[in-house]
Design an enzyme around this catalytic site. Structure first.
Site, mmCIF file in Angstrom:
data_model
loop_
_atom_site.group_PDB
_atom_site.id
_atom_site.type_symbol
_atom_site.label_atom_id
_atom_site.label_comp_id
_atom_site.label_asym_id
_atom_site.label_seq_id
_atom_site.Cartn_x
_atom_site.Cartn_y
_atom_site.Cartn_z
ATOM 1 N N GLU A 119 10.018 -8.450 9.718
ATOM 2 C CA GLU A 119 10.763 -7.192 9.584
ATOM 3 C C GLU A 119 10.002 -6.092 10.327
ATOM 4 O O GLU A 119 8.770 -6.126 10.441
ATOM 5 C CB GLU A 119 10.964 -6.834 8.106
ATOM 6 C CG GLU A 119 12.037 -5.760 7.917
ATOM 7 C CD GLU A 119 12.563 -5.665 6.484
ATOM 8 O OE1 GLU A 119 12.041 -6.354 5.599
ATOM 9 O OE2 GLU A 119 13.517 -4.875 6.275
ATOM 10 N N ASP B 247 5.032 -8.615 1.758
ATOM 11 C CA ASP B 247 5.825 -7.751 0.865
ATOM 12 C C ASP B 247 5.543 -8.023 -0.614
ATOM 13 O O ASP B 247 5.559 -7.102 -1.438
ATOM 14 C CB ASP B 247 7.320 -7.977 1.113
ATOM 15 C CG ASP B 247 7.848 -7.194 2.311
ATOM 16 O OD1 ASP B 247 7.260 -6.160 2.666
ATOM 17 O OD2 ASP B 247 8.863 -7.625 2.888
ATOM 18 N N TYR C 272 10.043 -1.179 -6.750
ATOM 19 C CA TYR C 272 10.142 -2.079 -5.597
ATOM 20 C C TYR C 272 10.727 -3.426 -6.029
ATOM 21 O O TYR C 272 11.644 -3.956 -5.400
ATOM 22 C CB TYR C 272 8.733 -2.257 -5.023
ATOM 23 C CG TYR C 272 8.631 -3.035 -3.751
ATOM 24 C CD1 TYR C 272 8.748 -2.408 -2.517
ATOM 25 C CD2 TYR C 272 8.392 -4.404 -3.763
ATOM 26 C CE1 TYR C 272 8.626 -3.117 -1.333
ATOM 27 C CE2 TYR C 272 8.266 -5.120 -2.587
ATOM 28 C CZ TYR C 272 8.389 -4.469 -1.381
ATOM 29 O OH TYR C 272 8.272 -5.180 -0.221
ATOM 30 N N ASP D 49 8.940 -3.263 9.845
ATOM 31 C CA ASP D 49 7.846 -2.485 9.256
ATOM 32 C C ASP D 49 6.519 -3.247 9.301
ATOM 33 O O ASP D 49 5.483 -2.687 8.979
ATOM 34 C CB ASP D 49 8.162 -2.025 7.834
ATOM 35 C CG ASP D 49 8.606 -3.143 6.928
ATOM 36 O OD1 ASP D 49 9.130 -4.148 7.423
ATOM 37 O OD2 ASP D 49 8.449 -3.004 5.700
ATOM 38 N N HIS E 149 2.176 -3.469 1.845
ATOM 39 C CA HIS E 149 2.566 -2.099 1.491
ATOM 40 C C HIS E 149 1.736 -1.681 0.279
ATOM 41 O O HIS E 149 1.652 -2.424 -0.709
ATOM 42 C CB HIS E 149 4.036 -2.008 1.062
ATOM 43 C CG HIS E 149 5.033 -2.288 2.139
ATOM 44 N ND1 HIS E 149 5.167 -1.520 3.267
ATOM 45 C CD2 HIS E 149 5.985 -3.242 2.237
ATOM 46 C CE1 HIS E 149 6.160 -2.000 4.016
ATOM 47 N NE2 HIS E 149 6.660 -3.055 3.422
HETATM 48 FE FE1 FEO Z 1 10.515 -7.017 4.218
HETATM 49 FE FE2 FEO Z 1 8.123 -4.659 4.119
HETATM 50 O O1 FEO Z 1 9.526 -5.614 4.859
#
Ligand code: FEO
Length: 485
Positions: free
Chosen positions: A81, A166, A194, A83, A227
């Site tokens: 992805e 993730d 999240y 990000d 993240h």
């Molecule tokens: Fe599935 Fe942090 O992108």
């Protein structure tokens, strides 16, 4: 500017204090996020993931200050992805032959975004490893649908660090990197937001994958997400939270949300909430107006709830558009083990409430009776709403309501009782029970079987081999549920 993570591992990611949305405008970030990339400097230099494409130039510039990028021996892309793999093209322009370790699905999604099929892809599967020198290896674990089909995690031996991408992450920005350095309430609020807004559809898969990883009996000193924080203080705590959240999670909580053309449906919501609180003060009751409240907070509250009440005025004989949108999102999230009821005010037809109830039922909620009120509620209508709330409180009580309540006993007595007490459906007893993949919705029909996988026509689900893989998404039997469609 790097941050030392452990031994020869360094954080080389990007903080993003300003970002407000993810997945288009669907996920509102309250506290920014970070895109965590890691540089491992053993005998081999390995980069784990990159950052969001908006920061691709900064990323490559900063990375070049840490290391001559020509000395990077390998790149691991756990998930394509944008990000996480957004800076790949900018980096590969400098080091075009560098091997990229990813899953087979990763090749597809990396190419789908960057359009460079000539890159030096090294396809890996669960259990494959890469020797990085100094007696250390990277071991790869496929984690499809956490969060895309391409996702995987990478485990570093000796240092015992799991690069989880993730999973176990959160959209949370802080100048500090480690979990023990940040505000714990903020951190866990964002973890739950999240999970409930992004990972709920894959809850069954979360459980299966965590047990698979735990089954390897690998030591774990850190979970380095892509993240938010790096979990170094008791990293198992977030694994335990995930297992709890994935297990049809609920608290003693009821969420009401609605949208209204005037204040009539809002008056109903307030009165129903009063009735619930009067009857069972143990229950947390939350009321939201879809037009004004944060949608992701509402979804998080639904995730935490044992039941939800959804209200809508009737407009043109259908529900309010924001309610329809929210129900579509809730259907996709595939909440389990929750009850629901519809309510709303109407003028000349009450079509919205019926449509809301139907949508909730289709989404898998166990339904309670709906409530419609014509025009603006008067005193007796408001009392009817409170009584509706009292009834809901009794029906949905997790244990007997505190005060002796003969009405509760009447309701319990009137409730439908299973004809047998073994918990099985008639279809399960007869071996004709269809099963649905909770990830891709493929349906197994015993009548047809799946002959390519040693399940001849007429094979009941219980007799299907344990190594059966869903033809739709290649996941195992553990993600299947009985299908009533
Ligand atoms: Fe599935 Fe942090 O992108």
């Amino acid at each position: 500017m790097n941050i030392h993570v452990k031994n020869n591992i360094f954080w080389v990611g990007k903080r993003d204090w300003e970002v407000e949305h993810f997945h288009g405008k669907e996920f509102k970030m309250q506290r920014g996020t970070s895109y965590n990339s890691y540089l491992i400097r053993e005998e081999k230099n390995v980069l784990i993931d990159t950052v969001d494409f908006r920061f691709r130039s900064d990323f490559v510039k900063n990375l070049s200050e840490e290391i001559d990028v020509k000395n990077i021996d390998a790149i691991v892309i756990n998930h394509a992805e944008e990000d996480h793999a957004g800076a790949l093209a900018e980096l590969m322009a400098l080091i075009p032959g560098t091997p990229i370790y990813c899953t087979a699905n990763g090749v597809d999604s990396i190419n789908g975004h960057h359009h460079h099929p000539e890159w030096n892809f090294k396809v890996v599967s669960t259990g494959d490893s890469l020797d990085i020198g100094n007696g250390k290896k990277l071991i790869f674990v496929e984690t499809p649908m956490l969060h895309w089909p391409d996702s995987m995690m990478t485990y570093m031996t000796e240092d015992a660090v799991l690069f989880s991408n993730d999973a176990f992450g959160q959209h949370y920005c802080d100048e500090h990197l480690f979990n023990d350095e940040v505000d714990q309430q903020e951190l866990f609020d964002q973890c739950q937001r999240y999970f409930s807004n992004i990972l709920t559809p894959f809850a069954r898969l979360v459980t299966a994958k965590i047990h698979e990883i735990l089954g390897f009996n690998l030591p774990l000193s850190m979970i380095a997400t892509s993240h938010g924080v790096v979990w170094r203080d008791n990293p198992v705590q977030i694994v335990e939270r995930y297992l709890a959240w994935a297990a049809d999670y609920q608290e003693d909580r009821i969420t009401l949300f609605y949208d209204a053309m005037s204040s009539n449906t809002r008056m109903m919501a307030d009165a129903i909430a009063q009735g619930i609180r009067e009857t069972d003060p143990r229950v947390a009751v939350k009321v939201y107006n879809l037009s004004t409240h944060d949608k992701n907070e509402i979804i998080t509250s639904c995730f935490r709830s044992k039941g939800i009440l959804v209200g809508s005025s009737t407009m043109n004989n259908v529900m309010m558009p924001k309610v329809a949108g929210m129900l579509e999102e809730i259907t996709g999230l595939r909440f389990r083990n929750k009850r629901a009821s519809a309510f709303g005010s109407f003028g000349w037809t009450g079509g919205a409430v019926d449509r809301v109830a139907t949508r909730l039922q289709d989404a898998g909620f166990e339904m309670a009776i709906a409530l419609k009120i014509k025009w603006r509620p008067d005193l007796s209508s408001l009392e009817a709403c409170r009584e509706h709330g009292r009834r809901i409180a009794r029906e949905w009580a997790l244990s007997p309501v505190p005060a002796a309540d003969s009405a509760a006993a009447k309701i319990a007595a009137a409730a439908p009782v299973s004809s047998r007490d073994d918990g099985m459906t008639e279809a399960e007893r007869s071996g004709s029970q269809k099963m649905i993949c909770t990830v891709c919705q493929w349906v197994y029909d015993p009548y047809e079987g799946e002959t390519g996988q040693k399940a001849a026509s007429g094979t009941p689900w219980e007799a299907v081999p344990d190594d059966f893989l869903c033809p739709g998404c290649s996941l195992g039997k553990s993600v299947f549920d009985p299908y009533e469609g």
